[in-house]
Design an enzyme around this catalytic site. Structure first.
Site, PDB file in Angstrom:
ATOM      1  N   THR A   1       9.164  -7.333 -12.458  1.00  0.00           N
ATOM      2  CA  THR A   1       8.522  -8.645 -12.555  1.00  0.00           C
ATOM      3  C   THR A   1       7.469  -8.803 -11.468  1.00  0.00           C
ATOM      4  OG1 THR A   1      10.535  -9.623 -13.462  1.00  0.00           O
ATOM      5  CG2 THR A   1       8.927 -11.131 -12.497  1.00  0.00           C
TER       6      THR A   1
ATOM      7  N   ALA B   1       0.820  -1.211   0.000  1.00  0.00           N
ATOM      8  CA  ALA B   1       0.000   0.000   0.000  1.00  0.00           C
ATOM      9  C   ALA B   1       0.854   1.261   0.000  1.00  0.00           C
ATOM     10  CB  ALA B   1      -0.931   0.001   1.213  1.00  0.00           C
ATOM     11  N   THR B   2       2.047   1.222   0.593  1.00  0.00           N
ATOM     12  CA  THR B   2       2.909   2.406   0.602  1.00  0.00           C
ATOM     13  C   THR B   2       3.279   2.809  -0.823  1.00  0.00           C
ATOM     14  OG1 THR B   2       3.823   2.073   2.816  1.00  0.00           O
ATOM     15  CG2 THR B   2       5.192   3.281   1.249  1.00  0.00           C
TER      16      THR B   2
ATOM     17  N   SER C   1      -3.413  -3.609   0.448  1.00  0.00           N
ATOM     18  CA  SER C   1      -2.259  -4.335   0.987  1.00  0.00           C
ATOM     19  C   SER C   1      -2.612  -5.797   1.193  1.00  0.00           C
ATOM     20  CB  SER C   1      -1.832  -3.710   2.323  1.00  0.00           C
ATOM     21  OG  SER C   1      -0.788  -4.471   2.915  1.00  0.00           O
TER      22      SER C   1
ATOM     23  N   HIS D   1      -0.797  -8.067   3.284  1.00  0.00           N
ATOM     24  CA  HIS D   1      -0.523  -8.660   4.605  1.00  0.00           C
ATOM     25  C   HIS D   1      -1.451  -8.187   5.707  1.00  0.00           C
ATOM     26  CE1 HIS D   1       1.768  -5.373   6.770  1.00  0.00           C
ATOM     27  NE2 HIS D   1       1.800  -4.910   5.531  1.00  0.00           N
TER      28      HIS D   1
ATOM     29  N   ASN E   1      -5.535   3.491  10.511  1.00  0.00           N
ATOM     30  CA  ASN E   1      -4.717   2.396  11.019  1.00  0.00           C
ATOM     31  C   ASN E   1      -4.489   2.444  12.519  1.00  0.00           C
ATOM     32  OD1 ASN E   1      -3.192   4.755  10.159  1.00  0.00           O
ATOM     33  ND2 ASN E   1      -1.360   3.650  10.796  1.00  0.00           N
TER      34      ASN E   1
ATOM     35  N   CYS F   1       4.659   1.930  11.552  1.00  0.00           N
ATOM     36  CA  CYS F   1       5.558   2.729  10.711  1.00  0.00           C
ATOM     37  C   CYS F   1       6.144   3.924  11.458  1.00  0.00           C
ATOM     38  CB  CYS F   1       4.810   3.216   9.475  1.00  0.00           C
ATOM     39  SG  CYS F   1       4.121   1.874   8.486  1.00  0.00           S
TER      40      CYS F   1
END
Length: 452
Positions: A290, A122-123, A250, A252, A202, A376
């Protein structure tokens, strides 16, 4: 099939504690020399505990669902082709798996698979959205609107653009953490190029009124970006109803693997961005590099599971959240829920405990994996900027603890967390002269403290 029954058993029994979130890695000792088991417990970074702590930090990350791992394994072991290889079976089957995962992610937010771009998380998706949109339309659009409680990567992207000469409005939020819609409307200008508002915060879990925000953006023909990392798979998302132009996702946070995310980009009306990475032109040239097939397959599987089990998860997590909150507040006074109690994701419970010191409380809760805010920004000793934006006093902001409850959390873990939290708060309050004064009926806010 076996892992499906195993995942269901996580909720039903405490006999599988060796496979629960608190002890899933106990059978696999850390290779790091920093952590070791001396027979009496685990020692790491100067902290010694009896065993692996209970895990209640689901907003930081979630464990991988065993069914997700099952879906990923073949693409690590036998189907390991590069999805961009067009000349042989290995590439074709990996490409098909990536496209299937793209459809799974799109289905969860009511989008077209053609509108999904895979990223590293997401960042990265937030950076592409904020910087990419404004740089693409920079000749006509020089103004961005966001909120004071956004994730740090959105705020830092906005500050970066300010250094490039763009104008940013940081909207305040109310004591409940919600945006004032009238203030948002009055802030929009003719050169506003983007509105960016996080769907589920968050740190405090509040859910912003995205449909109403989307209507305002549509009225002024301004693209709307939302960071939905904490919302995906937790609450219903419909990009059409919300009129979202860009959405960051995201893997995870929804029991998928780390290292993968996605960016939703609306096709009609089309939103354009300037790529932030140059290379082979993968993902329609928006995100070169990739595509990691196993990670993408895992995110797709996690989205499909979330789509099927969202209602069940919400009922289970809501039950545990109520158990945790009532268990703590029944035995402790001076406990405050941070953020709206009506508009919030049930798996996020952010509490402040009056008359205790936050760092001491966290250290005392070493048997429970919780945090004081965003992973974070947790290295900072400053009080949470999100709580300060809500108007929370600095001393209360310092005492906040975020409890994150998830799919595999058990009632036994909640009961143990209640016991440990209550005992630690009571222990710290016994050493607090301020709490002693409050119990004696003294209004400590009216005291004029001497300056030295």
């Amino acid at each position: 099939m076996a892992s499906k029954h195993l995942a269901a058993a996580f909720r039903r029994t405490s006999c599988l504690r060796s496979l629960s979130t608190a002890a899933s890695a106990a059978a696999h000792p850390l290779p790091s020399a920093e952590a070791y088991d001396d027979g009496d417990g685990i020692s790491m970074k100067g902290v010694k505990i009896a065993g692996r702590p209970l895990y209640l930090d689901m907003q930081a990350t979630s464990p991988v669902d065993p069914r997700v791992l099952d879906a990923m394994l073949p693409y690590n072991l036998s189907r390991y082709g590069n999805p961009h290889s067009r000349t042989h079976l290995y590439g074709w089957e990996s490409d098909a798996a990536v496209e299937a995962a793209r459809a799974q992610v799109a289905a969860l937010i009511n989008a077209s698979p053609k509108e999904i771009v895979f990223t590293s998380g997401a960042t990265e998706a937030n950076n592409i959205s904020v910087k990419g949109v404004m740089n693409f339309y920079k000749d006509k659009k020089r103004h961005i609107i966001t909120t004071q409680t956004e994730h740090k990567c959105v705020l830092d992207s906005c500050r970066y653009l300010q250094q490039q000469g763009f104008d940013v409005t940081y909207l305040p939020v109310g004591p409940d953490g919600l945006v004032d819609l009238d203030q948002l409307r009055s802030t929009v200008r003719s050169d506003t190029g983007l509105v960016s508002v996080m769907m589920v915060n968050n740190e405090i879990g509040v859910i912003q009124p995205m449909e109403e925000i989307g209507k305002i953006c549509k009225e002024f023909n301004v693209p709307l970006h939302t960071d939905a990392a904490q919302a995906l798979g937790k609450i219903p998302i419909d990009v059409e109803k919300m009129n979202v132009s860009l959405m960051s996702l995201s893997g995870h946070k929804i029991y998928g693997p780390k290292g993968v995310g996605a960016l939703y980009m609306r096709r009609r009306p089309r939103i354009r961005v300037e790529p932030q990475m140059n290379g082979g032109g993968q993902e329609r040239g928006i995100r070169s590099g990739t595509v990691p097939t196993p990670l993408v397959v895992g995110m797709g599987a996690a989205c499909e599971l979330a789509m099927r089990e969202m209602e069940y998860d919400e009922r289970w997590i809501n039950k545990l959240q109520e158990r945790l909150l009532s268990g703590i507040t029944a035995r402790l006074d001076g406990v405050v829920v941070n953020g709206s109690t009506e508009r919030r994701y049930v798996g996020n419970l952010n509490l402040s405990f009056a008359y205790v010191e936050g760092e001491s409380l966290l250290m005392g809760l070493k048997e429970v994996a919780v945090s004081s805010g965003s992973a974070c920004t947790s290295a900072s000793l400053e009080p949470s900027y999100v709580l300060r934006a809500l108007g929370v006093d600095e001393d209360m902001a310092h005492t906040s603890i975020r409890f994150g409850i998830g799919r595999f959390t058990t009632e036994a873990e909640i009961d143990r967390a209640i016991e440990l939290t209550v005992n630690q708060v009571e222990k710290l309050r016994e050493m607090s002269p301020l709490y002693e004064m409050v119990k004696e009926g003294i209004d400590i806010k009216s005291i004029q403290w001497a300056q030295h």
